[in-house]
Design an enzyme around this catalytic site. Structure first.
Site, PDB file in Angstrom:
ATOM      1  N   ASP A  13       0.812  -1.228   0.000  1.00 60.16           N
ATOM      2  CA  ASP A  13       0.000   0.000   0.000  1.00 60.16           C
ATOM      3  C   ASP A  13       0.842   1.273   0.000  1.00 60.16           C
ATOM      4  O   ASP A  13       0.447   2.300   0.563  1.00 60.16           O
ATOM      5  CB  ASP A  13      -0.960   0.014   1.201  1.00 60.16           C
ATOM      6  CG  ASP A  13      -1.879  -1.178   1.192  1.00 60.16           C
ATOM      7  OD1 ASP A  13      -2.239  -1.628   0.085  1.00 60.16           O
ATOM      8  OD2 ASP A  13      -2.234  -1.666   2.276  1.00 60.16           O
ATOM      9  N   HIS A  41      -4.789  -1.463  -5.654  1.00 61.83           N
ATOM     10  CA  HIS A  41      -3.940  -0.385  -6.183  1.00 61.83           C
ATOM     11  C   HIS A  41      -4.832   0.781  -6.589  1.00 61.83           C
ATOM     12  O   HIS A  41      -5.542   0.702  -7.596  1.00 61.83           O
ATOM     13  CB  HIS A  41      -3.114  -0.888  -7.381  1.00 61.83           C
ATOM     14  CG  HIS A  41      -2.089  -1.920  -7.005  1.00 61.83           C
ATOM     15  ND1 HIS A  41      -1.212  -2.479  -7.903  1.00 61.83           N
ATOM     16  CD2 HIS A  41      -1.775  -2.467  -5.809  1.00 61.83           C
ATOM     17  CE1 HIS A  41      -0.421  -3.325  -7.272  1.00 61.83           C
ATOM     18  NE2 HIS A  41      -0.760  -3.349  -5.999  1.00 61.83           N
TER      19      HIS A  41
HETATM   20  P1  GDP Z   1      -0.825   0.461  -3.533  1.00 60.66           P
HETATM   21  O1  GDP Z   1      -1.466  -0.798  -3.113  1.00 60.66           O
HETATM   22  O2  GDP Z   1       0.663   0.447  -3.300  1.00 60.66           O
HETATM   23  O3  GDP Z   1      -1.156   0.863  -4.938  1.00 60.66           O
HETATM   24  O4  GDP Z   1      -1.401   1.609  -2.571  1.00 60.66           O
HETATM   25  P2  GDP Z   1      -2.942   1.767  -2.104  1.00 60.66           P
HETATM   26  O5  GDP Z   1      -3.737   2.281  -3.234  1.00 60.66           O
HETATM   27  O6  GDP Z   1      -3.419   0.546  -1.412  1.00 60.66           O
HETATM   28  O7  GDP Z   1      -2.786   2.847  -0.961  1.00 60.66           O
HETATM   29  C1  GDP Z   1      -2.353   4.137  -1.211  1.00 60.66           C
HETATM   30  C2  GDP Z   1      -3.463   5.115  -0.782  1.00 60.66           C
HETATM   31  O8  GDP Z   1      -2.917   6.411  -0.656  1.00 60.66           O
HETATM   32  C3  GDP Z   1      -4.566   5.263  -1.817  1.00 60.66           C
HETATM   33  O9  GDP Z   1      -5.766   5.577  -1.154  1.00 60.66           O
HETATM   34  C4  GDP Z   1      -4.102   6.431  -2.663  1.00 60.66           C
HETATM   35  O10 GDP Z   1      -5.161   7.133  -3.312  1.00 60.66           O
HETATM   36  C5  GDP Z   1      -3.478   7.302  -1.622  1.00 60.66           C
HETATM   37  N1  GDP Z   1      -2.334   8.089  -2.080  1.00 60.66           N
HETATM   38  C6  GDP Z   1      -1.351   7.746  -2.951  1.00 60.66           C
HETATM   39  N2  GDP Z   1      -0.422   8.715  -3.030  1.00 60.66           N
HETATM   40  C7  GDP Z   1      -0.824   9.712  -2.207  1.00 60.66           C
HETATM   41  C8  GDP Z   1      -0.273  10.972  -1.822  1.00 60.66           C
HETATM   42  O11 GDP Z   1       0.800  11.379  -2.275  1.00 60.66           O
HETATM   43  N3  GDP Z   1      -0.981  11.697  -0.910  1.00 60.66           N
HETATM   44  C9  GDP Z   1      -2.150  11.282  -0.371  1.00 60.66           C
HETATM   45  N4  GDP Z   1      -2.762  12.034   0.516  1.00 60.66           N
HETATM   46  N5  GDP Z   1      -2.696  10.087  -0.711  1.00 60.66           N
HETATM   47  C10 GDP Z   1      -2.041   9.320  -1.608  1.00 60.66           C
HETATM   48  P1  IMO Z   2      -1.098  -4.117  -2.323  1.00 56.31           P
HETATM   49  O1  IMO Z   2      -0.649  -4.707  -3.635  1.00 56.31           O
HETATM   50  C1  IMO Z   2      -1.208  -4.610   1.995  1.00 56.31           C
HETATM   51  C2  IMO Z   2      -1.064  -8.744   3.478  1.00 56.31           C
HETATM   52  C3  IMO Z   2      -2.225  -9.275   4.286  1.00 56.31           C
HETATM   53  C4  IMO Z   2      -1.504 -10.297   5.137  1.00 56.31           C
HETATM   54  C5  IMO Z   2      -0.448 -10.874   4.209  1.00 56.31           C
HETATM   55  C6  IMO Z   2      -0.859 -12.154   3.509  1.00 56.31           C
HETATM   56  O2  IMO Z   2      -2.348  -3.329  -2.405  1.00 56.31           O
HETATM   57  O3  IMO Z   2       0.037  -3.426  -1.649  1.00 56.31           O
HETATM   58  P2  IMO Z   2      -2.541 -12.727   1.529  1.00 56.31           P
HETATM   59  O4  IMO Z   2      -3.985 -12.419   1.343  1.00 56.31           O
HETATM   60  O5  IMO Z   2      -1.646 -12.174   0.467  1.00 56.31           O
HETATM   61  O6  IMO Z   2      -2.270 -14.190   1.774  1.00 56.31           O
HETATM   62  O7  IMO Z   2      -2.148 -11.997   2.921  1.00 56.31           O
HETATM   63  O8  IMO Z   2      -0.209  -9.851   3.232  1.00 56.31           O
HETATM   64  N1  IMO Z   2      -1.438  -8.194   2.148  1.00 56.31           N
HETATM   65  C7  IMO Z   2      -1.428  -6.891   1.848  1.00 56.31           C
HETATM   66  N2  IMO Z   2      -1.184  -5.807   2.620  1.00 56.31           N
HETATM   67  N3  IMO Z   2      -1.421  -4.462   0.675  1.00 56.31           N
HETATM   68  C8  IMO Z   2      -1.608  -5.533  -0.138  1.00 56.31           C
HETATM   69  O9  IMO Z   2      -1.566  -5.427  -1.471  1.00 56.31           O
HETATM   70  C9  IMO Z   2      -1.686  -6.818   0.458  1.00 56.31           C
HETATM   71  N4  IMO Z   2      -1.870  -8.072  -0.017  1.00 56.31           N
HETATM   72  C10 IMO Z   2      -1.712  -8.896   1.027  1.00 56.31           C
HETATM   73  O10 IMO Z   2      -2.829  -8.259   5.050  1.00 56.31           O
HETATM   74  O11 IMO Z   2      -0.798  -9.640   6.179  1.00 56.31           O
HETATM   75 MG    MG Z   3      -2.952  -1.457  -1.808  1.00 61.09          MG
END
Ligand code: GDP
Ligand code: IMO
Ligand code: MG
Length: 426
Positions: A13, A41
Site C-alpha cells: 500500500d 492499487h
Molecule cells: P498500492 O497498493 O501500493 O497501490 O497503494 P494503495 O492504493 O493501497 O494505498 C495508497 C493510498 O494512498 C490510496 O488511497 C491512494 O489514493 C493514496 N495516495 C497515494 N499517493 C498519495 C499521496 O501522495 N498523498 C495522499 N494524501 N494520498 C495518496
Molecule cells: P497491495 O498490492 C497490503 C497482506 C495481508 C496479510 C499478508 C498475507 O495493495 O500493496 P494474503 O492475502 O496475500 O495471503 O495476505 O499480506 N497483504 C497486503 N497488505 N497491501 C496488499 O496489497 C496486500 N496483499 C496482502 O494483510 O498480512
Molecule cells: Mg494497496
C-alpha cells in the site's frame, strides 16, 4: 528500450498503483508480475477513483498493452467484476491480456484461506481471505489449474477432477463442506466464454516489444516486507514482490531489467499480523491513519501506522537493486510539529542494527532508534516541483534517500495523477 520494475519497498500500500498510472502515460506495456486480487492499487485520474485488484494500473492509457502475467494468480470472478466496473467508467479494455500460464484462483481457494486462518487459532496471518496462499500452494503442489486450461475443456475437466481429489480431502479435514466438480466445470466454461479471447501466450508479444525497444513497466504487488522469502515469514504473502522475480513473473529475460523504482510512503503502514517495529499505538498513530486515510483498499481494514523505517528501506533498496525511489504521501505529514525516522533497531542485548533485517522472532523484541525532525507545517499538496517543497520537507526526503542509498526520483503530494512530479537533477 527501458524495462522498469515498480515495487513496494515497505509492507504494501505504498502507492504503487498511482505511480504506475503516472508512468504508464509513457509506457507501451504494463505487466502485473505476481499476486492476485489481494492487491488494492488505487488510481485517481480523469476516470475517477479506482481500486484495481488484478488489472494492471496502465489500463487508463488506451495505447498501453496491459498483461496479467504468468506469476499471478487470477480469480476470474473478481476479474470479470473489475472489468465491468472499469467498462462502466468508460475505460477501454481492448488491450487487456492474461498469460495462459497464470494460475487460476478457484472458488474453493478463498474457502480454504478462511478455513486455514481459522485453524491457526490466535496466530493468524491476517490474510485478505482471497485464496492467494491456497492458490500458490496448489501451484507448487502441481494440482493448480491455469488460465490456459480454460481453452482445453477435456484437459480442464481431468485437471479439475485430479485437483478436487486432494482439495476436498483438505476441506473436510479443516471442517468445511466438500465442493462438487460438475457445477464448477460449468462455471469454468462460462469463464472460458467471457475471458477466452484474452488468454494468450505472452511470449511472442513481449519478444516483439523487446526487439522494438518498447517501454515496459513491471507492476509489483505488496512490498518486500511481505515477500515469501525475504519478508516477515510466516506473516507474508505466498509470492515474491521483490524485483528479482519481476522478469520471471512477467515473462522476460532477467538481463532486460534497466530500472527498479521502489515505492515508499513518507511513513510506515501495514495491514495484517506480524511484527511492525515502528508501529504507533497512540494518538500520533491515529492521526497518521486519519489524515492518510489508512484503510485497506481491498478489505477496508484499518491499517497499522508508524514512523518511517530507515532500516527497512535500506534492506529493501539493496535487495531490490533499486535505482530510484518514489516517495508518496508526503502531504500527510504536513500538519505534524515533529516527524521521526527510525535509523536503527536496538536488540535486547544492546546492539543497534542498521544494515540488515533481523529474523521475525527478534523483530518483536527490537526497540526503534529514532531521529526527530522538525515538521515543515505547511501545505505541500499544491507543490509541483522539487523547488516548491518547503526546505524542511526536502531535507526529510533527502534523509530517506540517503538511508536507502538511492536517489529520490519522484515525489507525490496527493492522490491525483497531477499531484506527482519527477525530481529533476541538476
Ligand atoms: P498500492 O497498493 O501500493 O497501490 O497503494 P494503495 O492504493 O493501497 O494505498 C495508497 C493510498 O494512498 C490510496 O488511497 C491512494 O489514493 C493514496 N495516495 C497515494 N499517493 C498519495 C499521496 O501522495 N498523498 C495522499 N494524501 N494520498 C495518496
Ligand atoms: P497491495 O498490492 C497490503 C497482506 C495481508 C496479510 C499478508 C498475507 O495493495 O500493496 P494474503 O492475502 O496475500 O495471503 O495476505 O499480506 N497483504 C497486503 N497488505 N497491501 C496488499 O496489497 C496486500 N496483499 C496482502 O494483510 O498480512
Ligand atoms: Mg494497496
Amino acid at each position: 528500450m527501458t524495462v522498469t520494475a515498480v515495487v513496494g519497498a515497505q509492507w504494501g500500500d505504498e502507492g504503487k498503483g498511482r505511480i504506475i498510472d503516472y508512468l504508464a502515460q509513457q509506457a507501451d506495456v504494463v505487466i502485473r508480475f505476481q499476486g492476485g486480487d489481494n492487491a488494492g492499487h488505487t488510481v485517481v485520474n480523469d476516470y475517477g477513483k479506482h481500486a484495481l485488484h488484478l488489472i494492471p494500473s496502465g489500463i487508463f492509457n488506451p495505447d498501453t498493452q496491459n498483461i496479467i502475467g504468468t506469476g499471478c494468480v487470477v480469480n476470474p470472478q473478481s476479474l470479470l467484476a473489475e472489468m465491468e466496473t472499469l467498462a462502466a467508467a468508460g475505460v477501454s479494455l481492448d488491450n487487456l491480456w492474461i498469460s495462459h500460464r497464470a494460475q487460476m484462483v478457484m472458488p474453493y481457494h478463498p474457502l480454504l484461506d478462511e478455513l486455514e486462518e481459522r485453524a491457526r487459532g490466535k496466530d493468524t496471518i491476517g490474510t485478505t481471505k482471497r485464496g492467494i496462499g491456497p492458490a500458490y500452494s496448489d501451484k507448487a503442489a502441481r494440482h493448480g489449474l491455469r488460465m490456459g486450461d480454460l481453452l482445453h475443456p477435456e484437459w480442464l475437466e481431468s485437471r479439475l477432477d485430479q485437483a478436487l481429489r486432494t482439495v476436498n480431502r483438505k476441506i473436510e479435514i479443516l471442517g468445511g463442506e466438500p465442493v462438487r466438480g460438475e457445477a464448477m466445470f460449468e462455471l469454468l466454461m462460462d469463464y472460458r466464454q467471457r475471458l477466452g479471447e484474452r488468454i494468450i501466450d505472452t511470449t511472442p508479444l513481449l519478444r516483439e516489444h523487446l526487439a522494438r525497444g518498447s517501454r515496459i513497466l513491471l507492476e509489483g504487488q505488496l512490498g518486500v516486507m511481505r515477500d515469501l522469502d525475504w519478508g516477515i515469514y510466516p506473516y507474508v504473502t505466498s509470492s515474491n514482490p521483490t524485483a528479482a522475480y519481476a522478469p520471471s513473473g512477467a515473462g522476460l529475460p532477467p538481463h532486460c531489467l534497466d530500472r527498479v523504482i521502489g515505492v515508499v510512503k513518507a511513513y510506515s503502514t501495514a495491514v495484517g499480523d506480524g511484527p511492525f517495529p515502528t508501529e504507533l499505538q497512540d494518538e500520533e498513530g491515529r492521526r497518521l491513519r486519519e489524515i492518510g486515510q489508512e484503510y485497506g483498499a481491498t478489505t477496508g481494514r484499518p491499517r497499522r501506522c508508524g514512523w518511517f523505517d530507515g532500516v527497512a528501506i535500506a534492506y529493501a533498496a539493496w535487495l531490490n537493486g533499486m535505482t530510484g525511489l518514489a516517495i508518496t504521501k508526503l502531504d500527510v505529514l504536513d500538519q505534524f510539529e515533529t516527524v521521526k525516522i527510525c535509523v536503527g533497531y536496538r536488540l535486547p542485548d544492546g546492539e543497534v542494527v542498521r544494515d540488515r533485517m533481523p529474523d521475525t522472532p527478534l523483530l518483536y523484541e527490537v526497540t526503534p532508534v529514532y531521529e526527530t525532525w522538525e515538521g515543515w507545517l505547511s501545505d505541500t499538496s499544491g507543490c509541483r516541483a522539487w523547488e516548491e517543497l518547503p526546505e524542511r520537507a526536502r531535507a526529510y526526503i533527502e534523509r530517506i534517500g540517503n538511508l536507502a542509498g538511492v536517489p529520490v526520483a519522484y515525489v507525490s503530494v496527493g492522490p491525483a495523477r497531477e499531484q506527482m512530479f519527477a525530481v529533476a537533477r541538476g
